[in-house]
Motif scaffolding. Structure first.
Motif, mmCIF file in Angstrom:
data_model
loop_
_atom_site.group_PDB
_atom_site.id
_atom_site.type_symbol
_atom_site.label_atom_id
_atom_site.label_comp_id
_atom_site.label_asym_id
_atom_site.label_seq_id
_atom_site.Cartn_x
_atom_site.Cartn_y
_atom_site.Cartn_z
ATOM 1 N N ARG A 1 69.938 43.044 62.208
ATOM 2 C CA ARG A 1 69.297 41.838 61.664
ATOM 3 C C ARG A 1 68.923 40.863 62.780
ATOM 4 N NH1 ARG A 1 73.166 40.887 56.386
ATOM 5 N NH2 ARG A 1 72.183 42.485 55.087
ATOM 6 N N HIS A 2 69.788 40.759 63.776
ATOM 7 C CA HIS A 2 69.498 39.860 64.899
ATOM 8 C C HIS A 2 68.248 40.323 65.651
ATOM 9 C CE1 HIS A 2 70.376 36.945 68.050
ATOM 10 N NE2 HIS A 2 70.036 37.885 68.896
ATOM 11 N N VAL A 3 68.182 41.600 65.958
ATOM 12 C CA VAL A 3 67.019 42.140 66.681
ATOM 13 C C VAL A 3 65.764 42.005 65.823
ATOM 14 C CG1 VAL A 3 65.977 44.244 67.642
ATOM 15 C CG2 VAL A 3 68.367 43.678 68.156
ATOM 16 N N ALA A 4 65.864 42.307 64.533
ATOM 17 C CA ALA A 4 64.700 42.208 63.639
ATOM 18 C C ALA A 4 64.187 40.776 63.562
ATOM 19 C CB ALA A 4 65.061 42.708 62.246
ATOM 20 N N GLN B 1 74.116 56.820 58.843
ATOM 21 C CA GLN B 1 74.407 55.529 58.231
ATOM 22 C C GLN B 1 73.944 54.380 59.125
ATOM 23 O OE1 GLN B 1 78.641 56.162 57.683
ATOM 24 N NE2 GLN B 1 78.368 56.367 55.473
ATOM 25 N N THR B 2 74.149 54.516 60.426
ATOM 26 C CA THR B 2 73.688 53.493 61.369
ATOM 27 C C THR B 2 72.173 53.376 61.312
ATOM 28 O OG1 THR B 2 75.606 53.834 62.808
ATOM 29 C CG2 THR B 2 73.650 52.835 63.816
ATOM 30 N N ALA B 3 71.479 54.497 61.310
ATOM 31 C CA ALA B 3 70.010 54.496 61.247
ATOM 32 C C ALA B 3 69.517 53.852 59.956
ATOM 33 C CB ALA B 3 69.485 55.927 61.367
ATOM 34 N N GLU B 4 70.179 54.136 58.849
ATOM 35 C CA GLU B 4 69.764 53.563 57.572
ATOM 36 C C GLU B 4 69.933 52.042 57.560
ATOM 37 O OE1 GLU B 4 72.163 55.911 54.919
ATOM 38 O OE2 GLU B 4 70.682 57.545 54.870
ATOM 39 N N LEU B 5 70.983 51.542 58.178
ATOM 40 C CA LEU B 5 71.170 50.087 58.259
ATOM 41 C C LEU B 5 70.076 49.442 59.111
ATOM 42 C CD1 LEU B 5 75.059 49.994 58.578
ATOM 43 C CD2 LEU B 5 73.686 49.183 56.633
ATOM 44 N N TRP B 6 69.700 50.098 60.210
ATOM 45 C CA TRP B 6 68.582 49.592 61.018
ATOM 46 C C TRP B 6 67.280 49.646 60.228
ATOM 47 C CZ3 TRP B 6 67.762 47.263 65.657
ATOM 48 C CH2 TRP B 6 68.880 47.074 66.480
ATOM 49 N N ALA B 7 67.075 50.714 59.462
ATOM 50 C CA ALA B 7 65.855 50.841 58.663
ATOM 51 C C ALA B 7 65.748 49.727 57.628
ATOM 52 C CB ALA B 7 65.814 52.207 57.985
ATOM 53 N N GLU B 8 66.872 49.348 57.027
ATOM 54 C CA GLU B 8 66.874 48.225 56.076
ATOM 55 C C GLU B 8 66.412 46.943 56.760
ATOM 56 O OE1 GLU B 8 70.662 47.607 54.178
ATOM 57 O OE2 GLU B 8 70.793 49.713 53.587
ATOM 58 N N LEU C 1 64.596 46.636 59.562
ATOM 59 C CA LEU C 1 63.263 46.700 60.163
ATOM 60 C C LEU C 1 62.157 47.150 59.210
ATOM 61 C CD1 LEU C 1 64.238 48.396 63.553
ATOM 62 C CD2 LEU C 1 63.715 45.971 63.175
ATOM 63 N N GLY C 2 62.529 47.800 58.115
ATOM 64 C CA GLY C 2 61.526 48.292 57.182
ATOM 65 C C GLY C 2 60.701 49.440 57.733
ATOM 66 N N VAL C 3 61.354 50.352 58.454
ATOM 67 C CA VAL C 3 60.656 51.511 59.017
ATOM 68 C C VAL C 3 61.337 52.798 58.570
ATOM 69 C CG1 VAL C 3 59.810 50.245 61.022
ATOM 70 C CG2 VAL C 3 61.960 51.459 61.183
ATOM 71 N N PRO C 4 60.626 53.927 58.624
ATOM 72 C CA PRO C 4 61.204 55.192 58.172
ATOM 73 C C PRO C 4 62.265 55.742 59.130
ATOM 74 C CG PRO C 4 58.966 55.537 58.970
ATOM 75 C CD PRO C 4 59.215 54.066 59.004
ATOM 76 N N ILE D 1 58.753 49.040 66.164
ATOM 77 C CA ILE D 1 59.329 50.379 66.081
ATOM 78 C C ILE D 1 58.614 51.153 64.984
ATOM 79 C CG2 ILE D 1 61.427 51.662 65.510
ATOM 80 C CD1 ILE D 1 62.956 49.245 66.777
ATOM 81 N N GLY D 2 58.154 52.346 65.319
ATOM 82 C CA GLY D 2 57.427 53.167 64.357
ATOM 83 C C GLY D 2 58.323 54.056 63.524
ATOM 84 N N ARG D 3 59.440 54.503 64.113
ATOM 85 C CA ARG D 3 60.349 55.400 63.403
ATOM 86 C C ARG D 3 61.719 55.333 64.065
ATOM 87 N NH1 ARG D 3 59.647 59.525 59.863
ATOM 88 N NH2 ARG D 3 57.405 59.464 60.163
ATOM 89 N N ILE D 4 62.735 55.549 63.237
ATOM 90 C CA ILE D 4 64.109 55.628 63.713
ATOM 91 C C ILE D 4 64.553 57.076 63.612
ATOM 92 C CG2 ILE D 4 66.489 54.914 63.284
ATOM 93 C CD1 ILE D 4 65.293 52.328 62.011
ATOM 94 N N HIS D 5 65.059 57.607 64.704
ATOM 95 C CA HIS D 5 65.552 58.988 64.739
ATOM 96 C C HIS D 5 67.064 58.975 64.897
ATOM 97 C CE1 HIS D 5 61.478 60.673 65.388
ATOM 98 N NE2 HIS D 5 61.282 59.551 66.065
ATOM 99 N N HIS D 6 67.751 59.908 64.213
ATOM 100 C CA HIS D 6 69.204 60.014 64.335
ATOM 101 C C HIS D 6 69.611 61.478 64.427
ATOM 102 C CE1 HIS D 6 70.002 61.372 60.187
ATOM 103 N NE2 HIS D 6 68.985 60.579 59.854
ATOM 104 N N SER D 7 70.868 61.698 64.831
ATOM 105 C CA SER D 7 71.374 63.039 65.096
ATOM 106 C C SER D 7 71.665 63.866 63.857
ATOM 107 C CB SER D 7 72.658 62.956 65.923
ATOM 108 O OG SER D 7 73.710 62.418 65.133
ATOM 109 N N GLY D 8 71.814 63.228 62.720
ATOM 110 C CA GLY D 8 72.181 63.950 61.508
ATOM 111 C C GLY D 8 73.656 63.839 61.175
ATOM 112 N N LYS D 9 74.471 63.447 62.121
ATOM 113 C CA LYS D 9 75.890 63.222 61.825
ATOM 114 C C LYS D 9 75.995 61.991 60.923
ATOM 115 C CE LYS D 9 77.757 65.391 65.973
ATOM 116 N NZ LYS D 9 78.458 66.471 65.322
#
Length: 151
Positions: A35-38, A58-65, A67-70, A45-53
């Motif tokens: 939220r601070h960075v956003a 979960q971390t990627a999904e919180l960032w997506a919330e 930033l509003g990105v896939p 940012i065009g897309r958030i990529h994560h390892s699948g673990k």
């Protein structure tokens, strides 16, 4: 080109939960940093990529919330993966990228991009924190280091 490297938030121990999801504190830390960075400058940012673990997803999904990105699960982001995989990929990305992963992989990628040596530790990562790298003038530099305890 900007590359945001995010270490997953604090996770439960394997003995508590083999999937190792984020703890409440880990989720709170990630949410606060994202939220601070956003709110501090609208990163492109065009897309958030994560390892699948689980903890990285979960971390990627919180960032997506925030930033509003896939979000996408991507190969090459596991703890022991070769950092050269993403060092090559970021060059072809059309927009800024956020990678959510693990140590030592994130540290090795930063070392490769900043110093040309994946074994050289050039920046310290913290669970739930973000390190921002910027490519300009043929090289990479650090423009952001934000651990959760500073937000």
């Amino acid at each position: 080109m900007r590359l945001y490297l995010v270490q997953h938030g604090e996770a439960k121990g394997e003995e508590e939960d083999p999937e190792r999801p984020l703890t409440d504190r880990g989720a709170s830390d990630v949410r606060r940093v994202a939220r601070h960075v956003a709110g501090a400058g609208s990163p492109t940012i065009g897309r958030i990529h994560h390892s699948g673990k689980t903890r990285a997803r979960q971390t990627a999904e919180l960032w997506a919330e925030a930033l509003g990105v896939p979000v996408a699960e991507s190969d090459g982001l596991a703890p022991k993966d070769d950092p050269a995989i993403w060092a090559k990929r970021v060059a072809g990305e059309p927009a800024d990228v956020l990678l959510v992963g693990h140590l030592p992989r994130l540290s090795r990628l930063a070392g490769l991009l900043l110093a040309g040596d994946a074994e050289r530790q050039v920046v310290a990562f913290r669970p739930g924190g973000v390190v921002g790298l910027e490519q300009a003038g043929g090289g990479w530099s650090v423009f952001l280091v934000l651990p959760p305890d500073l937000v």
